[in-house]
Design a protein around this motif. Structure first.
Motif, short mmCIF file in Angstrom:
data_model
loop_
_atom_site.label_atom_id
_atom_site.label_comp_id
_atom_site.label_asym_id
_atom_site.label_seq_id
_atom_site.Cartn_x
_atom_site.Cartn_y
_atom_site.Cartn_z
N TRP A 72 -23.24 113.11 -38.61
CA TRP A 72 -22.38 114.08 -37.94
C TRP A 72 -21.96 113.50 -36.60
O TRP A 72 -22.79 113.30 -35.71
CB TRP A 72 -23.13 115.40 -37.74
N LEU A 73 -20.68 113.23 -36.46
CA LEU A 73 -20.15 112.52 -35.30
C LEU A 73 -19.27 113.43 -34.45
O LEU A 73 -18.46 114.20 -34.97
CB LEU A 73 -19.31 111.32 -35.77
N ALA A 74 -19.43 113.33 -33.14
CA ALA A 74 -18.47 113.88 -32.17
C ALA A 74 -18.11 112.75 -31.23
O ALA A 74 -18.99 112.03 -30.73
CB ALA A 74 -19.06 115.05 -31.41
N ARG A 75 -16.82 112.58 -30.97
CA ARG A 75 -16.37 111.44 -30.15
C ARG A 75 -15.17 111.85 -29.30
O ARG A 75 -14.29 112.57 -29.76
CB ARG A 75 -16.01 110.26 -31.03
N GLY A 76 -15.16 111.37 -28.06
CA GLY A 76 -14.04 111.61 -27.17
C GLY A 76 -13.47 110.31 -26.64
O GLY A 76 -14.23 109.42 -26.24
N TYR A 77 -12.15 110.19 -26.64
CA TYR A 77 -11.45 108.99 -26.19
C TYR A 77 -10.64 109.29 -24.93
O TYR A 77 -10.15 110.42 -24.75
CB TYR A 77 -10.45 108.50 -27.24
N VAL B 38 -15.37 114.71 -44.03
CA VAL B 38 -14.29 115.56 -43.53
C VAL B 38 -14.17 115.30 -42.03
O VAL B 38 -15.15 114.99 -41.35
CB VAL B 38 -14.57 117.06 -43.79
N ARG B 39 -12.95 115.42 -41.51
CA ARG B 39 -12.71 115.14 -40.10
C ARG B 39 -11.69 116.13 -39.52
O ARG B 39 -10.73 116.53 -40.19
CB ARG B 39 -12.17 113.72 -39.93
N MET B 40 -11.93 116.48 -38.25
CA MET B 40 -10.97 117.24 -37.45
C MET B 40 -10.67 116.40 -36.20
O MET B 40 -11.58 115.90 -35.56
CB MET B 40 -11.53 118.60 -37.05
N GLN B 41 -9.37 116.25 -35.87
CA GLN B 41 -8.99 115.34 -34.80
C GLN B 41 -7.77 115.87 -34.05
O GLN B 41 -6.81 116.32 -34.64
CB GLN B 41 -8.68 113.97 -35.39
N GLU C 257 6.05 101.82 -8.09
CA GLU C 257 7.03 101.68 -9.17
C GLU C 257 6.33 101.42 -10.50
O GLU C 257 6.93 100.88 -11.43
CB GLU C 257 8.00 100.54 -8.85
N THR C 258 5.06 101.81 -10.57
CA THR C 258 4.28 101.66 -11.80
C THR C 258 4.30 102.96 -12.59
O THR C 258 4.05 104.03 -12.03
CB THR C 258 2.82 101.28 -11.47
N CYS C 259 4.59 102.83 -13.89
CA CYS C 259 4.63 103.99 -14.78
C CYS C 259 3.29 104.11 -15.51
O CYS C 259 2.76 103.11 -15.99
CB CYS C 259 5.76 103.87 -15.79
N LEU C 260 2.78 105.31 -15.60
CA LEU C 260 1.46 105.56 -16.19
C LEU C 260 1.55 106.61 -17.28
O LEU C 260 2.25 107.63 -17.12
CB LEU C 260 0.48 106.02 -15.11
N ARG C 261 0.84 106.36 -18.34
CA ARG C 261 0.69 107.36 -19.41
C ARG C 261 -0.79 107.62 -19.60
O ARG C 261 -1.57 106.67 -19.79
CB ARG C 261 1.31 106.87 -20.71
N VAL C 262 -1.18 108.86 -19.55
CA VAL C 262 -2.58 109.27 -19.74
C VAL C 262 -2.68 110.04 -21.05
O VAL C 262 -1.87 110.95 -21.31
CB VAL C 262 -3.07 110.15 -18.57
N GLY C 263 -3.63 109.67 -21.88
CA GLY C 263 -3.82 110.36 -23.15
C GLY C 263 -5.27 110.43 -23.53
O GLY C 263 -6.15 109.90 -22.83
N GLY C 264 -5.54 111.08 -24.63
CA GLY C 264 -6.90 111.20 -25.10
C GLY C 264 -6.96 111.64 -26.54
O GLY C 264 -5.94 111.91 -27.19
N ARG C 265 -8.17 111.66 -27.05
CA ARG C 265 -8.40 112.10 -28.43
C ARG C 265 -9.80 112.68 -28.54
O ARG C 265 -10.74 112.16 -27.94
CB ARG C 265 -8.25 110.93 -29.41
N VAL C 266 -9.91 113.76 -29.30
CA VAL C 266 -11.21 114.35 -29.62
C VAL C 266 -11.35 114.34 -31.13
O VAL C 266 -10.44 114.78 -31.85
CB VAL C 266 -11.35 115.78 -29.07
N ARG C 267 -12.47 113.83 -31.60
CA ARG C 267 -12.70 113.72 -33.05
C ARG C 267 -14.08 114.23 -33.39
O ARG C 267 -15.06 113.92 -32.70
CB ARG C 267 -12.56 112.25 -33.47
N THR C 268 -14.17 114.98 -34.46
CA THR C 268 -15.47 115.34 -35.00
C THR C 268 -15.41 115.21 -36.51
O THR C 268 -14.40 115.55 -37.14
CB THR C 268 -15.89 116.77 -34.59
N SER D 118 -19.67 108.71 -27.84
CA SER D 118 -19.98 109.28 -29.15
C SER D 118 -21.36 109.93 -29.16
O SER D 118 -22.25 109.53 -28.41
CB SER D 118 -19.95 108.20 -30.25
N SER D 119 -21.48 110.89 -30.04
CA SER D 119 -22.78 111.46 -30.36
C SER D 119 -22.87 111.58 -31.87
O SER D 119 -22.02 112.21 -32.50
CB SER D 119 -22.95 112.84 -29.71
N THR D 120 -23.88 110.94 -32.47
CA THR D 120 -24.08 110.99 -33.92
C THR D 120 -25.47 111.50 -34.21
O THR D 120 -26.46 110.91 -33.75
CB THR D 120 -23.90 109.60 -34.56
#
Length: 381
Positions: free
Chosen positions: A85-90, A375-378, A51-62, A113-115
């Protein structure tokens, strides 16, 4: 071919056909493996068998940031990086279960992250449990109020923005009013040569959130605990060092702008601290104490976000800090301003640009200017 042979052949064919029909797979009855959970908003589903509700999400940022481009900045030093120069995943996991004492919630967010080609391990961003009014784990400090409107924030502005291990209790009084008392890890709030941990910080907050916006009053008590070397400088032994109690107070408000598009708002806040400078600034070139004296100071900040169109947002932040350092240390004043524009052509997908300027004036050392672009793309899903 006689009649008997025909009958035997027909019987054989019928027997084979019956056996093949029996071997055919039978379509299973449909099973509801995943059920939608609408108790906590969109995108939750029941974990099968619970009876547990779960939400799965993520983010990609560069993002790409041109570091201090002024003559005395990174571009004027051959050995300093001119850009980052950053690339990151959540990854986000939010699990909730209804209980007789209120919702039991567990939340986790991690990122890697990778910088500039430097691959880091994954970092625990948030990890906490909430049950009724109780919260325990790692999340934003209860002292913090507003942490900026700018899309990137290429320069540091002067306010408290700390993620910290804590245990807290929040009481809701109705009509949007609440009060929180918390114990928070002192380690995240140390400017100077501190000894080992002894006493966590005590943080309290009063807040209100209504249709017009939100407001909060915050206060904190912080143990000033010099290390052995610093204690000896005061002429006492380590065990006889005179520890002190630092403190900080602050308040702020965010006001929605009804004449602009939904989401538009302005905020303002102010903080004062004595012996607890991490509660008013992110500038780490200062110390909470020197000898038997403590440093004090204040910071003021404000910002605005305007949803100019349904897809374009404009933001501006500014802050000012003034540090009256302990005897023997340098006083510091600092101001910073950061602005951005962002475009959301598709829900959850953002592109934006950011520019920031800061000036830090250290007594007897002169001032330093910073000018950065980014500048960022997300994509958030």
């Amino acid at each position: 071919m006689n009649f008997k042979s025909l009958m035997l052949g027909a019987a054989a064919i019928a027997t084979a056909s019956t056996a093949q029909a029996a071997d055919l797979p039978v379509a299973p009855e449909p099973v509801d493996y995943v059920r939608v959970c609408d108790a906590y908003g969109a995108r939750f589903y029941y974990i099968p068998g619970t009876e547990t509700c779960l939400r799965v999400g993520g983010r990609v940022r560069t993002q790409f940031v041109a570091n201090n481009v002024l003559d005395d900045g990174n571009w004027g030093d051959r050995d300093s990086d001119g850009y980052s120069w950053l690339a990151r995943g959540y990854l986000y996991l939010d699990a909730r279960t209804a209980t007789e004492f209120g919702t039991l919630r567990s939340y986790i967010s991690i990122y890697g992250s990778s910088t500039n080609g430097d691959n880091s391990s994954f970092t625990l961003d948030n990890a906490y449990i909430q049950w009724g009014g109780l919260t325990a784990g790692r999340l934003t400090s209860n002292f913090d109020i507003f942490t900026g409107q700018a899309f990137i924030g290429v320069v540091d502005r002067d306010w408290s923005d700390v993620t910290v291990n804590q245990i807290a209790y929040t009481a809701a009084f109705g009509n949007g009013f609440s009060a929180t008392i918390a114990l928070e890890d002192r380690s995240e709030r140390e400017y100077g040569n501190y000894g080992g941990t002894r006493m966590p910080d005590i943080v309290a907050a009063l807040g209100v959130s209504q249709g017009w916006g939100s407001a909060q009053l915050s206060g904190a008590l912080h143990q000033v605990y010099p290390d052995r070397a610093s204690a000896h400088q005061t002429g006492t032994s380590n065990n006889g060092a005179e520890d002190q109690l630092g403190w900080a107070i602050g308040g702020g408000a965010s006001v929605n702008l009804p004449f602009a598009n939904s989401g538009s708002n302005i905020f303002f806040q102010g903080f004062y601290a004595d012996g607890a400078l991490a509660y008013i600034t992110t500038y780490d070139g200062v110390a909470d104490f020197n000898g038997g004296d403590t440093s004090s100071g204040y910071s003021l900040s404000a910002g605005a976000y305007i949803q100019a169109t349904s897809t374009i947002g404009l933001a501006l932040d500014g802050s000012y800090a003034d540090i009256d350092a302990a005897t023997g240390l340098n006083d510091v004043t600092r101001y910073a301003i950061d602005g951005s524009v962002q475009w959301e052509p598709v829900s959850g997908f953002l592109l934006g640009a950011d520019v920031g300027y800061a000036n830090t004036d250290v007594d007897t050392q002169g001032d330093t200017d910073e000018l950065l672009f980014g500048v960022r793309m997300q994509r958030t899903f």
